[in-house]
Motif scaffolding. Structure first.
Motif, PDB file in Angstrom:
ATOM      1  N   ALA A 131       0.838  -1.206   0.000  1.00 33.73           N
ATOM      2  CA  ALA A 131       0.000   0.000   0.000  1.00 33.73           C
ATOM      3  C   ALA A 131       0.869   1.249   0.000  1.00 33.73           C
ATOM      4  N   GLU A 132       1.995   1.201   0.693  1.00 35.69           N
ATOM      5  CA  GLU A 132       2.895   2.359   0.742  1.00 35.69           C
ATOM      6  C   GLU A 132       3.426   2.709  -0.642  1.00 35.69           C
ATOM      7  N   VAL A 133       3.672   1.711  -1.464  1.00 39.75           N
ATOM      8  CA  VAL A 133       4.154   1.950  -2.826  1.00 39.75           C
ATOM      9  C   VAL A 133       3.047   2.572  -3.669  1.00 39.75           C
ATOM     10  N   ILE A 134       1.850   2.046  -3.554  1.00 45.03           N
ATOM     11  CA  ILE A 134       0.718   2.599  -4.304  1.00 45.03           C
ATOM     12  C   ILE A 134       0.503   4.062  -3.907  1.00 45.03           C
ATOM     13  N   GLU A 135       0.449   4.321  -2.606  1.00 45.07           N
ATOM     14  CA  GLU A 135       0.229   5.689  -2.123  1.00 45.07           C
ATOM     15  C   GLU A 135       1.343   6.621  -2.577  1.00 45.07           C
ATOM     16  N   ALA A 136       2.595   6.169  -2.483  1.00 43.22           N
ATOM     17  CA  ALA A 136       3.731   7.001  -2.891  1.00 43.22           C
ATOM     18  C   ALA A 136       3.686   7.294  -4.385  1.00 43.22           C
ATOM     19  N   CYS A 137       3.290   6.317  -5.179  1.00 43.88           N
ATOM     20  CA  CYS A 137       3.215   6.532  -6.629  1.00 43.88           C
ATOM     21  C   CYS A 137       2.174   7.602  -6.963  1.00 43.88           C
ATOM     22  N   TYR A 138       1.004   7.503  -6.382  1.00 49.48           N
ATOM     23  CA  TYR A 138      -0.016   8.513  -6.657  1.00 49.48           C
ATOM     24  C   TYR A 138       0.421   9.890  -6.157  1.00 49.48           C
ATOM     25  N   ARG A 139       0.998   9.938  -4.971  1.00 48.94           N
ATOM     26  CA  ARG A 139       1.449  11.219  -4.410  1.00 48.94           C
ATOM     27  C   ARG A 139       2.511  11.859  -5.305  1.00 48.94           C
ATOM     28  N   GLU A 140       3.499  11.079  -5.724  1.00 47.47           N
ATOM     29  CA  GLU A 140       4.573  11.593  -6.575  1.00 47.47           C
ATOM     30  C   GLU A 140       4.056  11.955  -7.967  1.00 47.47           C
ATOM     31  N   ALA A 141       3.124  11.182  -8.482  1.00 41.67           N
ATOM     32  CA  ALA A 141       2.560  11.490  -9.799  1.00 41.67           C
ATOM     33  C   ALA A 141       1.801  12.810  -9.762  1.00 41.67           C
ATOM     34  N   GLU A 142       1.076  13.047  -8.690  1.00 40.67           N
ATOM     35  CA  GLU A 142       0.359  14.317  -8.595  1.00 40.67           C
ATOM     36  C   GLU A 142       1.341  15.475  -8.462  1.00 40.67           C
ATOM     37  N   ALA A 143       2.424  15.272  -7.745  1.00 40.60           N
ATOM     38  CA  ALA A 143       3.398  16.339  -7.533  1.00 40.60           C
ATOM     39  C   ALA A 143       4.262  16.601  -8.770  1.00 40.60           C
ATOM     40  N   HIS A 144       4.562  15.548  -9.546  1.00 41.87           N
ATOM     41  CA  HIS A 144       5.553  15.675 -10.615  1.00 41.87           C
ATOM     42  C   HIS A 144       5.054  15.300 -12.009  1.00 41.87           C
ATOM     43  N   GLY A 145       3.854  14.773 -12.116  1.00 43.06           N
ATOM     44  CA  GLY A 145       3.304  14.475 -13.431  1.00 43.06           C
ATOM     45  C   GLY A 145       3.405  13.026 -13.865  1.00 43.06           C
ATOM     46  N   ALA A 146       4.431  12.321 -13.419  1.00 50.30           N
ATOM     47  CA  ALA A 146       4.589  10.907 -13.785  1.00 50.30           C
ATOM     48  C   ALA A 146       5.546  10.266 -12.795  1.00 50.30           C
ATOM     49  N   VAL A 147       5.443   8.961 -12.664  1.00 51.25           N
ATOM     50  CA  VAL A 147       6.298   8.246 -11.722  1.00 51.25           C
ATOM     51  C   VAL A 147       6.407   6.784 -12.151  1.00 51.25           C
ATOM     52  N   VAL A 148       7.544   6.180 -11.820  1.00 53.45           N
ATOM     53  CA  VAL A 148       7.759   4.754 -12.071  1.00 53.45           C
ATOM     54  C   VAL A 148       8.352   4.157 -10.801  1.00 53.45           C
ATOM     55  N   PRO A 149       7.698   3.143 -10.212  1.00 51.38           N
ATOM     56  CA  PRO A 149       8.301   2.502  -9.041  1.00 51.38           C
ATOM     57  C   PRO A 149       9.430   1.578  -9.498  1.00 51.38           C
ATOM     58  N   VAL A 150      10.519   1.580  -8.736  1.00 45.90           N
ATOM     59  CA  VAL A 150      11.672   0.755  -9.094  1.00 45.90           C
ATOM     60  C   VAL A 150      12.210   0.054  -7.859  1.00 45.90           C
ATOM     61  N   ILE A 151      12.875  -1.049  -8.085  1.00 43.23           N
ATOM     62  CA  ILE A 151      13.609  -1.719  -7.021  1.00 43.23           C
ATOM     63  C   ILE A 151      15.035  -1.917  -7.506  1.00 43.23           C
ATOM     64  N   PRO A 152      15.980  -1.929  -6.588  1.00 38.29           N
ATOM     65  CA  PRO A 152      17.369  -2.129  -7.009  1.00 38.29           C
ATOM     66  C   PRO A 152      17.549  -3.509  -7.655  1.00 38.29           C
ATOM     67  N   VAL A 153      18.404  -3.552  -8.640  1.00 35.19           N
ATOM     68  CA  VAL A 153      18.720  -4.812  -9.311  1.00 35.19           C
ATOM     69  C   VAL A 153      19.646  -5.615  -8.409  1.00 35.19           C
ATOM     70  N   VAL A 154      19.337  -6.882  -8.263  1.00 35.35           N
ATOM     71  CA  VAL A 154      20.197  -7.778  -7.509  1.00 35.35           C
ATOM     72  C   VAL A 154      20.849  -8.724  -8.502  1.00 35.35           C
ATOM     73  N   GLU A 155      22.148  -8.640  -8.581  1.00 33.70           N
ATOM     74  CA  GLU A 155      22.876  -9.501  -9.515  1.00 33.70           C
ATOM     75  C   GLU A 155      23.017 -10.890  -8.900  1.00 33.70           C
ATOM     76  N   THR A 156      22.774 -11.900  -9.687  1.00 34.78           N
ATOM     77  CA  THR A 156      22.965 -13.263  -9.210  1.00 34.78           C
ATOM     78  C   THR A 156      23.765 -14.036 -10.233  1.00 34.78           C
ATOM     79  N   VAL A 157      24.515 -14.975  -9.726  1.00 39.23           N
ATOM     80  CA  VAL A 157      25.289 -15.865 -10.589  1.00 39.23           C
ATOM     81  C   VAL A 157      24.844 -17.279 -10.241  1.00 39.23           C
ATOM     82  N   ARG A 158      24.528 -18.039 -11.253  1.00 38.80           N
ATOM     83  CA  ARG A 158      24.095 -19.413 -11.028  1.00 38.80           C
ATOM     84  C   ARG A 158      25.071 -20.361 -11.701  1.00 38.80           C
ATOM     85  N   HIS A 159      25.422 -21.378 -10.997  1.00 41.64           N
ATOM     86  CA  HIS A 159      26.278 -22.420 -11.565  1.00 41.64           C
ATOM     87  C   HIS A 159      25.379 -23.550 -12.052  1.00 41.64           C
ATOM     88  N   LEU A 160      25.575 -23.931 -13.303  1.00 41.71           N
ATOM     89  CA  LEU A 160      24.757 -25.001 -13.869  1.00 41.71           C
ATOM     90  C   LEU A 160      25.508 -26.295 -13.853  1.00 41.71           C
TER      91      LEU A 160
END
Length: 160
Positions: A131-160
């Protein structure tokens, strides 16, 4: 998860939201990659279809939101049957899905009544947005015109 606005403003003061909020929940996929017969938006998660859980999340966040659900026309009778079976009472409008996601969103936008409104587009099979993400997106969109929620990329290495 943090919300990145499209502005470089450093202000932390926000006016109360004045525009109506419309989440457009897009659920037009056929779920072919999952390999099942049932489209993934209808797969039960803890006893209820995942799509219902997504609409519940937005409705619980703010009951004044005007939820628009975009579904392929041939999935709509099944959705209505599910709503009856589960006594699903979250108010929402239904728009026809399009040939592509772009067209589906366009069909959802056609149901927005106001010339100026805050519109979110969300994937119907992603019910666990906070809910905090939804609320923040609407709040920021109203303040700035547009918004995109993002999360940091986590790099992973897999051994096959």
């Amino acid at each position: 998860m943090k919300v990145e606005s499209c502005s470089h403003s450093k202000s932390t003061f926000f006016l109360p939201l004045l525009m109506k909020k419309y989440p457009i929940i897009v659920a037009g996929g056929k779920g072919l990659r999952m390999g099942g017969e049932l489209p993934k938006q209808f797969i039960p998660v803890e006893g209820r279809p995942v799509l219902m859980r997504t609409l519940d999340t937005f409705y619980a966040c703010d009951r004044s939101m005007l939820i628009i659900l975009v579904l392929p026309r041939d999935h709509q009778p099944y959705w209505r049957e599910l709503c009856s079976r589960y006594q699903f009472a979250v108010p929402h409008r239904i728009a026809d899905g399009g040939v592509t996601r772009f067209h589906s969103v366009q069909n959802g936008l056609a149901l927005v009544d106001e010339a100026e409104a805050l519109v979110a587009v969300h994937d119907g099979v992603r019910p666990f947005v906070a809910a905090e993400v939804i609320e923040a997106c609407y709040r920021e969109a109203e303040a700035h015109g547009a918004v995109v929620p993002v999360i940091p990329v986590v790099e992973t290495v897999r051994h096959l």
